[in-house]
Design a protein around this motif. Sequence first.
Motif, PDB file in Angstrom:
ATOM      1  N   ASP A  15      66.784  95.337   9.390  1.00 23.42           N
ATOM      2  CA  ASP A  15      67.699  94.533  10.191  1.00 23.42           C
ATOM      3  C   ASP A  15      68.684  93.876   9.222  1.00 23.42           C
ATOM      4  OD1 ASP A  15      68.933  92.321  11.466  1.00 23.42           O
ATOM      5  OD2 ASP A  15      67.269  92.144  12.876  1.00 23.42           O
ATOM      6  N   VAL A  16      69.912  94.349   9.208  1.00 26.00           N
ATOM      7  CA  VAL A  16      70.920  93.903   8.240  1.00 26.00           C
ATOM      8  C   VAL A  16      71.132  92.397   8.323  1.00 26.00           C
ATOM      9  CG1 VAL A  16      73.350  94.089   7.559  1.00 26.00           C
ATOM     10  CG2 VAL A  16      72.071  96.144   8.195  1.00 26.00           C
ATOM     11  N   GLU A  17      71.281  91.889   9.508  1.00 29.73           N
ATOM     12  CA  GLU A  17      71.510  90.452   9.652  1.00 29.73           C
ATOM     13  C   GLU A  17      70.329  89.659   9.115  1.00 29.73           C
ATOM     14  OE1 GLU A  17      72.986  89.295  13.525  1.00 29.73           O
ATOM     15  OE2 GLU A  17      74.079  91.181  13.685  1.00 29.73           O
ATOM     16  N   GLN A  18      69.126  90.119   9.356  1.00 28.27           N
ATOM     17  CA  GLN A  18      67.945  89.396   8.887  1.00 28.27           C
ATOM     18  C   GLN A  18      67.804  89.450   7.373  1.00 28.27           C
ATOM     19  OE1 GLN A  18      65.945  87.427  10.933  1.00 28.27           O
ATOM     20  NE2 GLN A  18      65.444  86.673   8.896  1.00 28.27           N
ATOM     21  N   ILE A  19      68.027  90.614   6.781  1.00 29.69           N
ATOM     22  CA  ILE A  19      67.870  90.690   5.324  1.00 29.69           C
ATOM     23  C   ILE A  19      68.941  89.859   4.614  1.00 29.69           C
ATOM     24  CG2 ILE A  19      66.616  92.887   5.383  1.00 29.69           C
ATOM     25  CD1 ILE A  19      69.135  94.289   4.367  1.00 29.69           C
ATOM     26  N   ILE A  20      70.119  89.750   5.203  1.00 24.60           N
ATOM     27  CA  ILE A  20      71.157  88.896   4.623  1.00 24.60           C
ATOM     28  C   ILE A  20      70.751  87.426   4.754  1.00 24.60           C
ATOM     29  CG2 ILE A  20      73.537  88.078   4.886  1.00 24.60           C
ATOM     30  CD1 ILE A  20      74.276  91.028   5.521  1.00 24.60           C
ATOM     31  N   ARG A  21      70.269  87.040   5.913  1.00 21.63           N
ATOM     32  CA  ARG A  21      69.804  85.651   6.098  1.00 21.63           C
ATOM     33  C   ARG A  21      68.675  85.321   5.111  1.00 21.63           C
ATOM     34  NH1 ARG A  21      70.191  86.974  11.661  1.00 21.63           N
ATOM     35  NH2 ARG A  21      72.063  86.059  12.525  1.00 21.63           N
ATOM     36  N   ASP A  22      67.713  86.236   4.962  1.00 18.40           N
ATOM     37  CA  ASP A  22      66.605  86.025   4.033  1.00 18.40           C
ATOM     38  C   ASP A  22      67.116  85.845   2.601  1.00 18.40           C
ATOM     39  OD1 ASP A  22      64.867  86.301   6.186  1.00 18.40           O
ATOM     40  OD2 ASP A  22      64.242  88.342   5.642  1.00 18.40           O
TER      41      ASP A  22
END
Length: 99
Positions: A78-85
């Motif tokens: 999940d691109v958005e999640q890995i960026i947030r992490d």
Amino acid sequence: MDHLIEEIRKFRDERNWGPYHHAKDLALSITLEASELLENFQWKESQEAVDENLENIKEELADVMIYSLQLADKLDLDVEQIIRDKMKKNAVKYPVKQD
């Protein structure tokens, strides 16, 4: 983001490129396209490079992003999640300095 990834998949699949898009090859392609992006800045000041090469910079940046999204899709990330992490980790590693 999902709609964009779907468009990229459709483009890839219409050309039957999927069988060649292994994680290693996508990672290599990101590096190659990033090098092509960097080439626009070689021997120039930053603003000079942007002024002279903006269209090519946009195209090479798009290539980097397309391959990056394809790699994330291939690995079911999940691109958005890995960026947030990653941003959370960066916030801990690089805290805001209080004066």
